[in-house]
Write an enzyme that holds these catalytic residues in place. Structure first.
Site, PDB file in Angstrom:
ATOM      1  N   LYS A   1     111.802  -5.290 -48.605  1.00  0.00           N
ATOM      2  CA  LYS A   1     111.049  -5.946 -47.730  1.00  0.00           C
ATOM      3  C   LYS A   1     111.108  -7.666 -48.049  1.00  0.00           C
ATOM      4  O   LYS A   1     111.748  -8.149 -49.109  1.00  0.00           O
ATOM      5  CB  LYS A   1     109.746  -5.319 -47.899  1.00  0.00           C
ATOM      6  CG  LYS A   1     109.035  -5.842 -49.437  1.00  0.00           C
ATOM      7  CD  LYS A   1     107.855  -4.979 -49.677  1.00  0.00           C
ATOM      8  CE  LYS A   1     107.284  -5.307 -51.196  1.00  0.00           C
ATOM      9  NZ  LYS A   1     106.129  -4.231 -51.360  1.00  0.00           N
TER      10      LYS A   1
ATOM     11  N   ARG B   1      93.867   0.901 -51.071  1.00  0.00           N
ATOM     12  CA  ARG B   1      94.483  -0.173 -49.932  1.00  0.00           C
ATOM     13  C   ARG B   1      94.740   0.604 -48.550  1.00  0.00           C
ATOM     14  O   ARG B   1      93.846   0.660 -47.744  1.00  0.00           O
ATOM     15  CB  ARG B   1      95.644  -0.692 -50.527  1.00  0.00           C
ATOM     16  CG  ARG B   1      96.220  -2.000 -49.675  1.00  0.00           C
ATOM     17  CD  ARG B   1      97.422  -2.513 -50.213  1.00  0.00           C
ATOM     18  NE  ARG B   1      98.583  -1.962 -50.253  1.00  0.00           N
ATOM     19  CZ  ARG B   1      99.664  -2.354 -51.043  1.00  0.00           C
ATOM     20  NH1 ARG B   1      99.976  -3.557 -51.554  1.00  0.00           N
ATOM     21  NH2 ARG B   1     100.824  -1.544 -51.061  1.00  0.00           N
TER      22      ARG B   1
ATOM     23  N   TYR C   1     103.102 -40.027 -52.897  1.00  0.00           N
ATOM     24  CA  TYR C   1     101.739 -39.945 -52.359  1.00  0.00           C
ATOM     25  C   TYR C   1     100.718 -39.971 -53.461  1.00  0.00           C
ATOM     26  O   TYR C   1     100.743 -39.204 -54.442  1.00  0.00           O
ATOM     27  CB  TYR C   1     101.331 -38.671 -51.415  1.00  0.00           C
ATOM     28  CG  TYR C   1     102.208 -38.862 -50.109  1.00  0.00           C
ATOM     29  CD1 TYR C   1     101.982 -39.416 -49.304  1.00  0.00           C
ATOM     30  CD2 TYR C   1     103.178 -37.447 -49.952  1.00  0.00           C
ATOM     31  CE1 TYR C   1     102.858 -39.480 -47.812  1.00  0.00           C
ATOM     32  CE2 TYR C   1     103.792 -37.390 -48.804  1.00  0.00           C
ATOM     33  CZ  TYR C   1     103.790 -38.314 -47.703  1.00  0.00           C
ATOM     34  OH  TYR C   1     104.407 -38.362 -46.667  1.00  0.00           O
TER      35      TYR C   1
ATOM     36  N   MET D   1     106.586 -32.905 -48.492  1.00  0.00           N
ATOM     37  CA  MET D   1     106.963 -31.836 -47.535  1.00  0.00           C
ATOM     38  C   MET D   1     108.364 -31.484 -47.782  1.00  0.00           C
ATOM     39  O   MET D   1     109.070 -30.185 -47.697  1.00  0.00           O
ATOM     40  CB  MET D   1     106.589 -31.930 -46.373  1.00  0.00           C
ATOM     41  CG  MET D   1     107.048 -30.765 -45.432  1.00  0.00           C
ATOM     42  SD  MET D   1     106.531 -31.179 -43.611  1.00  0.00           S
ATOM     43  CE  MET D   1     104.806 -30.972 -43.606  1.00  0.00           C
TER      44      MET D   1
END
Ligand code: PLP
Length: 379
Positions: A41, A139, A268, A316
């Site tokens: 997955k 769950r 930053y 980023m």
């Protein structure tokens, strides 16, 4: 018109030999009648579902699990036609796709069972499904009492074939957990209840990586390893039980190299100031690639056999390292951010511990902007 160009020099090496090594490590815990239901997955925990599944196939695995219908279809479209279990079940409206792609849903509740059976009957077929029991995870899946009440109806559903009985362990990473004992006990009594009701699934499974390496479940026919295949420990207590190798090695090359004078602010917020004239290496990777912003001012990389410190905030698309102490550093040199390089390592489990998460999240966050490069594997 297609124009050829090299990619940005940021990538993840995926070591298929390490993947196979880890599969064999998992299989050491299997009894002879047990097979691997390999969990691929979330794009095989970020390692690439199709190449990883193909690698397992060539090692003899023929049972796979994914979380979503879309993930299952990706494998089918790539020609992988083995048994494929969709752990997330079948959401309303997806029934026909499960039939069209020959997929097995984890059966999570009565409504899902009724929907699937009705859709199958309409097409004159039966959908094979794995009945999921909530034995204590809290769950998804049938609570034992609910299943008892639903059993008479389940027995009548002509469109379903219950080929599997499954559950999921909540605390298997704690090696002396009473919770796991209780879950196993509940699972066994549900199995008996189904038997008494004439439902005898071919496959029985409950163990994830922590479960299969920590707990004996002799009646299980399938084991569901995930994280250990990718070289992550299921929990801190497994360090000396498992000899795993990291599979993913995240690397990026120095694309700018400059010397900033003492007292310069970096990135930053200027929450890093150089304390000496500093050679700063800038790499084209950032939090948009899954390089966590929490590494700001405390990440590390491996360059020419040396550990180097990340300085300033993670951006980023860029990160900066102080390479003043690596005089041979030059533009184009690759820096390893995760995995092995020249005898040094930065393991997923180390990332996880430092950033207060689990290696699962570290791996599956490495984003789609980072190309995977496959090395080794079965010949
Ligand atoms: C993800 C998952 C697994 C694999 O768990 P690991 O801890 O990665 O081994 C097994 N079973 C189910 C139901 C899962 O969702």
């Amino acid at each position: 018109m297609a124009v050829e160009f090299p990619p940005r020099p940021t990538w993840a090496d995926i070591d298929l030999n390490a993947l196979l090594h880890n599969l064999r490590q998992a299989q050491r815990f299997f009894q002879p009648h047990q097979r691997a239901l390999t969990v691929v997955k979330a794009d095989a925990y970020g390692h690439g579902a199709v190449p990883v599944a193909r690698c397992f196939q060539r090692a003899g695995v023929c049972d796979f699990a994914v979380a979503t219908l879309e993930e299952a279809i990706e494998l089918r479209d790539a020609g992988i036609d083995d048994a494929l279990l969709v752990l997330g079940g079948c959401h309303p409206g997806q029934e026909k796709a499960f039939m069209a792609y020959n997929l097995m849903p984890a059966l999570l509740d009565p409504q899902m069972a009724l929907r699937l059976s009705a859709a199958a009957e309409q097409q004159g077929c039966r959908i094979p499904a794995h009945l999921k029991i909530d034995s204590g995870m809290g769950r998804v899946g049938f609570l034992p009492n609910l299943l008892r009440d639903f059993l008479p109806q389940l027995q009548q559903l002509k469109g379903l074939e219950i080929v599997g009985l499954m559950s999921h362990l909540a605390c298997a990473d704690e090696l002396d957990s009473g919770v796991t004992l209780q879950q196993l006990e509940r699972f066994r009594s549900v199995r008996q209840m189904l038997r008494d009701g004439g439902i005898v699934p071919r496959d029985i499974h409950i163990s994830n990586s922590a479960g299969l390496s920590g707990w004996d479940v002799p009646e299980a026919t399938l084991m569901r390893p995930g994280i250990m295949l990718y070289g992550g420990l299921p929990g801190p207590d497994f360090d000396d039980k498992l000899e795993l190798r990291p599979v993913m090695h995240l690397r990026s090359c120095i694309s700018q190299l400059r010397t900033l004078p003492k007292g310069s602010g970096v990135s930053y917020g200027h929450n890093f100031y150089t304390e000496r004239d500093t050679r700063v290496a800038v790499l084209p990777i950032g939090y948009a690639d899954g390089y966590n912003r929490l590494w700001s001012n405390r990440g590390q990389g491996i360059l020419h056999g040396q550990k180097i410190p990340l300085i300033g905030r993670v951006c980023m698309d860029w990160i900066m390292f102080d390479v003043t102490d690596v005089p041979q550093a030059k533009v184009g040199d690759s820096i390893t951010l995760l995995g092995f390089s020249e005898g040094l390592s930065i393991l997923g489990d180390f990332w996880a511990e430092q950033l207060d998460t689990i290696s699962y999240e570290v791996f599956c966050r490495i984003g789609s902007r980072v190309p995977r490069r496959y090395l080794g594997g079965p010949v």
